[in-house]
Scaffold this motif. Sequence first.
Motif, PDB file in Angstrom:
ATOM      1  N   UNK A  54       0.834  -1.206   0.000  1.00 57.43           N
ATOM      2  CA  UNK A  54       0.000   0.000   0.000  1.00 57.43           C
ATOM      3  C   UNK A  54       0.871   1.259   0.000  1.00 57.43           C
ATOM      4  N   UNK A  55       1.923   1.238   0.773  1.00 54.11           N
ATOM      5  CA  UNK A  55       2.824   2.393   0.829  1.00 54.11           C
ATOM      6  C   UNK A  55       3.439   2.646  -0.552  1.00 54.11           C
ATOM      7  N   UNK A  56       3.884   1.577  -1.191  1.00 55.58           N
ATOM      8  CA  UNK A  56       4.470   1.729  -2.528  1.00 55.58           C
ATOM      9  C   UNK A  56       3.446   2.289  -3.520  1.00 55.58           C
ATOM     10  N   UNK A  57       2.240   1.745  -3.457  1.00 57.22           N
ATOM     11  CA  UNK A  57       1.209   2.191  -4.395  1.00 57.22           C
ATOM     12  C   UNK A  57       0.816   3.636  -4.120  1.00 57.22           C
ATOM     13  N   UNK A  58       0.787   3.984  -2.854  1.00 54.30           N
ATOM     14  CA  UNK A  58       0.445   5.355  -2.494  1.00 54.30           C
ATOM     15  C   UNK A  58       1.545   6.311  -2.976  1.00 54.30           C
ATOM     16  N   UNK A  59       2.798   5.921  -2.798  1.00 57.16           N
ATOM     17  CA  UNK A  59       3.900   6.764  -3.272  1.00 57.16           C
ATOM     18  C   UNK A  59       3.879   6.916  -4.789  1.00 57.16           C
ATOM     19  N   UNK A  60       3.388   5.878  -5.456  1.00 54.52           N
ATOM     20  CA  UNK A  60       3.298   5.934  -6.922  1.00 54.52           C
ATOM     21  C   UNK A  60       2.006   6.602  -7.380  1.00 54.52           C
ATOM     22  N   UNK A  61       1.233   7.092  -6.428  1.00 51.91           N
ATOM     23  CA  UNK A  61      -0.007   7.811  -6.710  1.00 51.91           C
ATOM     24  C   UNK A  61      -0.996   6.953  -7.516  1.00 51.91           C
ATOM     25  N   UNK A  62      -1.080   5.709  -7.133  1.00 50.92           N
ATOM     26  CA  UNK A  62      -2.092   4.834  -7.736  1.00 50.92           C
ATOM     27  C   UNK A  62      -3.451   5.186  -7.126  1.00 50.92           C
ATOM     28  N   UNK A 104      -0.372   1.608 -17.930  1.00 48.83           N
ATOM     29  CA  UNK A 104      -0.212   3.031 -17.613  1.00 48.83           C
ATOM     30  C   UNK A 104       0.089   3.294 -16.145  1.00 48.83           C
ATOM     31  N   UNK A 105       0.061   2.249 -15.353  1.00 44.78           N
ATOM     32  CA  UNK A 105       0.371   2.390 -13.927  1.00 44.78           C
ATOM     33  C   UNK A 105       1.477   1.394 -13.577  1.00 44.78           C
ATOM     34  N   UNK A 106       2.726   1.787 -13.860  1.00 42.95           N
ATOM     35  CA  UNK A 106       3.849   0.840 -13.725  1.00 42.95           C
ATOM     36  C   UNK A 106       3.964   0.206 -12.341  1.00 42.95           C
ATOM     37  N   UNK A 107       3.674   0.956 -11.303  1.00 43.29           N
ATOM     38  CA  UNK A 107       3.816   0.386  -9.956  1.00 43.29           C
ATOM     39  C   UNK A 107       2.850  -0.772  -9.757  1.00 43.29           C
ATOM     40  N   UNK A 108       1.644  -0.603 -10.247  1.00 42.55           N
ATOM     41  CA  UNK A 108       0.640  -1.658 -10.113  1.00 42.55           C
ATOM     42  C   UNK A 108       0.981  -2.833 -11.034  1.00 42.55           C
ATOM     43  N   UNK A 109       1.397  -2.512 -12.243  1.00 40.76           N
ATOM     44  CA  UNK A 109       1.773  -3.572 -13.184  1.00 40.76           C
ATOM     45  C   UNK A 109       2.938  -4.390 -12.634  1.00 40.76           C
ATOM     46  N   UNK A 110       3.900  -3.693 -12.068  1.00 40.29           N
ATOM     47  CA  UNK A 110       5.063  -4.374 -11.501  1.00 40.29           C
ATOM     48  C   UNK A 110       4.654  -5.302 -10.353  1.00 40.29           C
ATOM     49  N   UNK A 111       3.750  -4.809  -9.536  1.00 44.80           N
ATOM     50  CA  UNK A 111       3.277  -5.630  -8.415  1.00 44.80           C
ATOM     51  C   UNK A 111       2.596  -6.903  -8.928  1.00 44.80           C
ATOM     52  N   UNK A 112       1.785  -6.748  -9.956  1.00 45.50           N
ATOM     53  CA  UNK A 112       1.094  -7.910 -10.532  1.00 45.50           C
ATOM     54  C   UNK A 112       2.086  -8.929 -11.082  1.00 45.50           C
ATOM     55  N   UNK A 113       3.083  -8.423 -11.771  1.00 44.40           N
ATOM     56  CA  UNK A 113       4.077  -9.330 -12.357  1.00 44.40           C
ATOM     57  C   UNK A 113       4.844 -10.068 -11.262  1.00 44.40           C
ATOM     58  N   UNK A 114       5.170  -9.355 -10.193  1.00 42.69           N
ATOM     59  CA  UNK A 114       5.892 -10.000  -9.090  1.00 42.69           C
ATOM     60  C   UNK A 114       5.051 -11.118  -8.463  1.00 42.69           C
ATOM     61  N   UNK A 115       3.764 -10.829  -8.277  1.00 39.98           N
ATOM     62  CA  UNK A 115       2.908 -11.862  -7.687  1.00 39.98           C
ATOM     63  C   UNK A 115       2.678 -13.011  -8.671  1.00 39.98           C
TER      64      UNK A 115
END
Lengths: 123, 318
Positions: free
Chosen positions: A26-34, A71-82
């Motif tokens: 959540x902190x990462x996503x918040x920092x990435x302004x998701x 368009x939301x790299x932080x979220x995309x990255x999280x998905x790929x990691x999971x």
Amino acid sequence: MAPAKSQPSTPFASRELNGEVLLEELTDLRNAQIHQKHLNDLVVGLRDLEGVRVSEASQRLKQLAANRFSGTPALASLLVRWAAKLKAEADVPLLIAHFERVAITSAIVSAIRRAADTLKGAR
Amino acid sequence: MGSPHTISDEAADQLAQWTPRARLLFDELLDDAGTDLQREFLQRAVASAHTPAEVHAFADELRGLSDEEAYEACTLQEDAPEDYTVSQLLRAEADPLFAFELKGGTIEPNEDLHGGTTENQLPGPLARGKRDLDDDRQKLDPLSKAVSGKKPSDSFEAESPGARAPKKMDWNDLSGGNQPAAPKKEGPSTAGGQRFLESLLAEATRSLHISWREQDVDVPGGIALADALASAAGALTRGIPVPCAVGPNPGDHRRFVVLLQLNTSGKNRAWQLYDPFSAELVWANEGDLLAKAELPFANKVNRRLTRIVLPQSLRSSF
């Protein structure tokens, strides 16, 4: 040969999956302004994975990251990691539930931050 | 009211709070209901304090079912999953709409029922035109349809925070056992009548089909702490974290925290609490929470839960 009902793999069996891990994400996503809407959209997208085999779920997660959330790299990255962590059939529903919790907790924390000033002695 | 149908006292009490138009519509729903069982289910849904829009949507779902199917869809059998809480099971016995949703049924209430121009208030040809327009909108924006189950213009950004939320029951409430729930008052007493989080959360989680009900803990008209935790446990079991306020005394809300997880080991239950401002993430035994003497946060002034915001009207998948 895997048993019919597999045990979740280590990341999904962790007690902190929906605790510390969730809050770090959540902190990462918040920092990435998701935005909340992205998280809600993700939850709806992930519900299509219910009942899907783990190999296909992993592929579809990566597709979701590459297409819907490019368009939301932080979220995309999280998905790929999971997606890379999905190993057992039991992991799939746990991952869906995890992202549901991420979305709901995000909404709660945002609401709390907005409402905090109305509390006596808050912060 | 002059209804040609026999109405139970509990349902009549609720109907007395409805607008004349909504009451008229309910009469029509009873007329249209195919069987006595369907009419009974509708009355019980009304008696359980569901909104007119919810009852209307429920009637729409029932209308296509035979008596056997309707009974099956609205009654929990002995095969109810073990993760249902006792309070959920008890409420499901009295409230067929609640049982319907608990068993996976979904309704799509049109909350515009009380006002504004809705299909229900339009003459037939105009209503069909509006329905076609809504269908076209949904075809144009399938994502929006998938996300919200509503037409695109109802996206969560469009919701007015000031709009009066429809009166709903908390689905985790333990109220009345087998009897239909008593008529709800407008809400619990709050600090100056203020609800801090309800509308903000409703706005943010609307597309996830979650609404919220904010209740003071351990004050007259509020909810007892033990009941609040029981309801919160039900929500967490289904994956919904629960926001609450903490403070030194009942009614004295100082800080918001989140009940993030529940861990059960034997007879012991531990709750994971998160304070977004201090970034503290702590575990607390349920016994310590119920003792109301101290919370495991650094700030010891806030020693007890003073308010809880419980999810309701959840998607069946939760």
